[in-house]
Design an enzyme around this catalytic site. Structure first.
Site, mmCIF file in Angstrom:
data_model
loop_
_atom_site.group_PDB
_atom_site.id
_atom_site.type_symbol
_atom_site.label_atom_id
_atom_site.label_comp_id
_atom_site.label_asym_id
_atom_site.label_seq_id
_atom_site.Cartn_x
_atom_site.Cartn_y
_atom_site.Cartn_z
ATOM 1 N N HIS A 98 0.753 -1.184 0.009
ATOM 2 C CA HIS A 98 -0.130 -0.033 0.082
ATOM 3 C C HIS A 98 0.725 1.160 -0.032
ATOM 4 O O HIS A 98 0.499 2.358 -0.672
ATOM 5 C CB HIS A 98 -0.756 -0.068 1.069
ATOM 6 N N ARG A 122 -8.197 5.232 -9.806
ATOM 7 C CA ARG A 122 -8.195 4.179 -8.991
ATOM 8 C C ARG A 122 -9.011 4.404 -7.703
ATOM 9 O O ARG A 122 -8.429 4.734 -6.770
ATOM 10 C CB ARG A 122 -6.880 3.584 -8.778
ATOM 11 N N ARG A 170 -12.947 4.196 -11.825
ATOM 12 C CA ARG A 170 -12.925 2.745 -11.786
ATOM 13 C C ARG A 170 -13.756 2.243 -10.514
ATOM 14 O O ARG A 170 -12.981 2.834 -9.428
ATOM 15 C CB ARG A 170 -11.499 1.846 -12.022
ATOM 16 N N GLU A 202 -8.725 -6.788 -19.176
ATOM 17 C CA GLU A 202 -7.285 -6.962 -18.431
ATOM 18 C C GLU A 202 -7.289 -8.581 -18.718
ATOM 19 O O GLU A 202 -6.617 -9.057 -17.994
ATOM 20 C CB GLU A 202 -7.623 -6.611 -16.879
ATOM 21 N N ASN A 248 -1.327 -3.540 -17.439
ATOM 22 C CA ASN A 248 -0.548 -4.321 -16.418
ATOM 23 C C ASN A 248 -1.048 -5.882 -16.225
ATOM 24 O O ASN A 248 -0.242 -6.731 -16.384
ATOM 25 C CB ASN A 248 -0.537 -3.500 -14.965
ATOM 26 N N ASP A 249 -2.293 -5.703 -16.098
ATOM 27 C CA ASP A 249 -2.938 -7.117 -15.932
ATOM 28 C C ASP A 249 -3.124 -8.038 -17.067
ATOM 29 O O ASP A 249 -2.626 -9.235 -17.181
ATOM 30 C CB ASP A 249 -4.563 -7.157 -15.247
ATOM 31 N N ARG A 270 3.047 -10.188 -12.659
ATOM 32 C CA ARG A 270 3.632 -8.661 -12.563
ATOM 33 C C ARG A 270 4.307 -8.304 -11.419
ATOM 34 O O ARG A 270 4.835 -7.305 -11.398
ATOM 35 C CB ARG A 270 2.417 -7.685 -12.936
ATOM 36 N N CYS A 317 -4.797 2.144 -20.538
ATOM 37 C CA CYS A 317 -4.345 2.820 -19.260
ATOM 38 C C CYS A 317 -3.203 2.250 -18.401
ATOM 39 O O CYS A 317 -3.040 2.271 -17.359
ATOM 40 C CB CYS A 317 -5.510 3.106 -18.571
HETATM 41 C C1 PEP Z 1 -3.936 -2.346 -15.410
HETATM 42 O O1 PEP Z 1 -4.029 -3.498 -14.831
HETATM 43 O O2 PEP Z 1 -3.344 -2.240 -16.306
HETATM 44 C C2 PEP Z 1 -4.423 -1.214 -14.516
HETATM 45 C C3 PEP Z 1 -4.623 -0.066 -15.012
HETATM 46 O O3 PEP Z 1 -5.044 -1.553 -13.286
HETATM 47 P P1 PEP Z 1 -4.010 -1.870 -11.924
HETATM 48 O O4 PEP Z 1 -2.495 -1.401 -12.167
HETATM 49 O O5 PEP Z 1 -4.790 -0.798 -10.912
HETATM 50 O O6 PEP Z 1 -4.398 -3.363 -11.862
HETATM 51 MG MG MG Z 2 -5.542 -4.238 -13.354
#
Ligand code: PEP
Ligand code: MG
Length: 747
Positions: free
Chosen positions: A364, A471, A507, A606, A629-630, A640, A677
């Site tokens: 966090h 977020r 989101r 995702e 990212n996901d 990740r 994103c």
């Molecule tokens: C992602 O997964 O790319 C994303 C923007 O969400 P988070 O990084 O918050 O999982």
């Molecule tokens: Mg994500």
């Protein structure tokens, strides 16, 4: 423990204190100490080895070995018996040392005539500073009492070393905490920064390791422990019943505070001649040493609890609070073992950087540091023991490197780097109000990612057109209890006010996986990233999602509203979430609240499955945003959060780009607005390729907007697309080399 050894060790410490009080400095003091220990313990030899650098031990004083070996004999960590004591942090007690495994003969010392060997680490708070050795001709095992006495002496030596008692004329012991130190950690948030150390929890300084009067020390310890117990009981009484994690910690505190074993060991330490403070530190040191050896998460937590408790006890004994009276430097770099998100938010943007001894990319604190765009280095081993308040410090967040008390060459090189970054920032500022229009006339909409109210000013300063990803989980993560609807609604309203008509995509709560709410029962899941997270939690336990949707509608109060659901894996999930939204709208309408006239509902793509969802999904959804990212971790099956694999596959890998292109085509066919994103959108080369593949909207950290815009404005997308096609046609694994070559030749 016999009464004799008890008095022996006390007598020895008494003599040690007299030696320390004399006006002899550095080497003379060390020589006297070795003489004294050998004499008191009835051994022919006593030697002190201290670290010259993190890998090398140096013989700094000896009684019994050849004097010419002093400052000449050196050994590497792990080398010989002395090296073994230093490496393992454990005691070596050998009756026949020359035939013991790992013995290394140092001819210059003349030690071959000594048979028995007892070596104990000179250790302070889990950190080994050197090794104290006694040797004798007679082949015998040292008794546990002798061993204990030597340990107590080593503890006092550690305190003295820490206080710089031997440093006056001793090159090997140039005052610790004065030397330049380089620490390699991991990147939590990129960026280079310079400032001065501000310790989140300043170290307690123990100036009186030896007891004058053991009875008085025992009394002091008992009184302090009593104060500690009362304090813990009060904390327990005041703790909110619902916060199970906090309760667990406090219960553990209470257990330790009442632990007879802990108390008994400290009392024994005192009866052997240590002061109350030194006794607490000795036990703390043992716990810390164990910490580095245990892997079990529960046990580690408990050892941390004991460590925290020992710190509290030391503060009570020394009267040194967290308030040391020191002023926070103007350019503070926060140093902590770990820190909670709420505490970090309290410091806010006043910090120039953060270094954590522990922490993880997904912690966090890391999430908050990222949101605040403060360079963060995690896993910086020993930083809390090395750094002192006010020390000069430089962080290279990109490489995960900490330069503590850097020397002039490092300072110059580092400042050059910062200056180059500042120059680039000026360049970006000059195009802030210009559109990201490429040389071939295509305009890409650049949006920013946010998560805190504190992010909103960046909307103006970065030149972002809107917030492409807000977020919302940060508000949930930084609290100790579930936020109330009214609180959320007020916050979202402030976000919309600050955005001043620019689009903000909220989101809905994305928890689970690495984001665990402190007040929600943790789920034991074998693979949390593939587990019960995000929309899955929202749909199974709709109470929180409903509350959040209501808060959003109320915050909008008639203004346009954009909401997206995270981690949607199939059409049905989107439909169910959308139905919740429809119901929420209806309810609010009935309750007489104004509902947004202009409402768009999107989904985050995702999981690869959503790329192949039925056409109906693409027709129905108002917009899609790729959470790269996901998506990337699932596309390549590479976690990740796992340092070993997270950089293994290139975003510009042909397979991934081809996959992204398919999504672009589907969205074009159904005229669905699409953005990207994930973190990759903020990397100029990746962003350029995304634009070439057909993306027209990218959302990124505010700090990335300048560099990405600068890149796009110089770019011809048609040409870049041709370069990508060519690399793909030639069967390359990644288009990166070809793209890099093109960019080098055309900028
Ligand atoms: C992602 O997964 O790319 C994303 C923007 O969400 P988070 O990084 O918050 O999982
Ligand atoms: Mg994500």
């Amino acid at each position: 423990m016999t009464e004799t050894t008890e008095t022996e060790s006390r007598k020895l410490l008494g003599r040690l204190r007299t030696a320390m009080a004399k006006d002899n400095a550095g080497q003379a003091r060390l020589d006297e100490i070795t003489h004294l220990i050998a004499d008191s313990m009835g051994t022919e030899v006593c030697s002190i080895y201290l670290f010259r650098d993190p890998e090398t031990l140096e013989l700094c004083a000896t009684e019994g070995l050849k004097p010419e070996a002093v400052h000449q004999t050196r050994m590497k960590m792990g080398e010989g018996l002395v090296g073994r004591v230093a490496r393992t942090g454990t005691i070596v007690n050998e009756a026949d040392a020359p035939s013991a495994k790992g013995f290394r003969y140092m001819p210059e010392t003349g030690e071959e005539i000594y048979s028995s060997f007892l070596g104990v680490p000179i250790r302070r708070l889990g950190e080994t500073l050197g090794v104290l050795v006694v040797q004798s001709k007679q082949a015998r095992q040292f008794s546990s009492d002798e061993l204990y006495a030597l340990e107590v002496v080593a503890m006092v030596l550690a305190e003295m070393t820490e206080l710089g008692a031997f440093t006056a004329d001793n090159a090997a012991m140039t005052a610790r905490h004065k030397q330049a130190v380089l620490i390699r950690g991991g990147t939590g948030q990129e960026g280079a920064t310079e400032g001065h150390v501000w310790l989140h929890e300043p170290r307690v300084v123990v100036t009186n390791p030896i007891a004058d009067d053991p009875h008085k020390e025992l009394e002091r310890l008992r009184e302090a422990v009593e104060t500690l117990r009362v304090g813990v009981d009060q904390m327990l009484a005041g703790a909110s019943g619902g916060d199970t994690e906090q309760m667990q910690v406090l219960e553990a505190y209470r257990m330790f505070a009442n632990s007879k074993g802990w108390m008994r060991r400290m009392e024994e330490d005192i009866s052997r001649g240590l002061s109350a403070e030194a006794a607490v530190e000795k036990e703390q040191s043992t716990a810390r040493a164990r910490l580095s050896q245990v892997n079990d998460a529960y046990l580690r937590d408990r050892l941390h609890d004991l460590d925290d408790l020992s710190n509290r006890l030391l503060r009570i004994l020394t009267g040194q609070g967290t308030e040391t009276g020191a002023d926070m430097p103007a350019d503070p770099i926060l140093i902590a073992r770990n820190i909670g998100p709420a505490e970090l938010l309290d410091y806010g943007r006043s910090l120039k950087g953060i270094v954590l001894e522990e922490g993880s990319v997904g912690s966090h604190a890391a999430i908050v540091a990222r949101a605040l765009a403060i360079p963060l280095i995690i896993n910086a081993n020993r930083i809390t023991t090395e750094a002192l308040n006010g020390d000069h410090i430089m962080l290279d967040g990109d490489q995960g490197v900490v330069h503590l008390r850097p020397d002039d060459t490092v300072v110059t090189a580092f400042r050059d780097k910062i200056a180059m970054q500042a120059q680039a920032q000026e360049r970006y500022a000059s195009i802030r109000d210009e559109p990201a229009t490429t040389q071939c006339g295509t305009t890409i909409s650049l949006q920013m990612n946010a998560g805190l109210m504190a992010d909103l000013p960046s909307l103006e300063s970065s030149g972002a057109e809107g917030v492409g990803l807000f977020r919302t989980e940060l508000q949930f993560l930084v609290r100790n209890q579930m936020p109330k609807r009214s609180e959320l609604s007020a916050l979202y309203a402030r976000v919309l006010d600050a955005a001043n008509g620019k689009r903000v995509v909220f989101r809905t709560l994305d928890i689970g996986s690495d984001k665990v709410l402190p007040y929600m029962k943790p789920q034991e899941e074998p693979n949390p990233a593939l587990g019960w997270r995000a929309i899955r939690v929202g749909l199974d336990k709709p109470g929180v999602m409903r509350m959040q949707l209501q808060a959003l509608i109320r915050a909008a109060n008639g203004r346009p509203l954009s909401i997206m659901f995270p981690f949607v894996a199939q059409y049905e999930e989107y439909k169910a979430a959308k139905a919740e939204m429809d119901k929420a709208m209806e309810r609010e309408r009935i309750l007489g609240h104004e509902v947004p006239g202009d409402l768009e509902i999107g989904a985050m793509l995702e999981t690869p499955s959503l790329a192949f969802a039925p056409d109906r999904f693409y027709d129905e959804v108002d917009f899609l945003s790729i959470g790269g990212n996901d998506l990337k971790q699932f596309f390549f099956a590479a976690d990740r959060e796992n340092e070993r694999v997270r950089r293994r596959y290139d975003t510009l890998n042909v397979s991934f780009l081809t996959f992204l292109e398919q999504i672009v085509r589907r969205c074009e066919a159904s005229q669905t607005s699409l953005s990207f994103c994930g973190e990759d959108a903020g990397r100029p080369i990746e962003a350029a390729c995304f634009a070439a593949m057909g993306f027209r909207m990218l959302s990124m950290r505010p700090a990335s907007i300048g560099p990405v815009k600068h890149m796009l404005r110089r770019l011809n997308l048609v040409e870049l697309r041709a370069v990508i096609e060519e690399a793909r046609a030639q069967g390359h694994q990644s288009v990166r080399p070809a793209v890099m070559a093109y960019l080098r030749n055309n900028s």
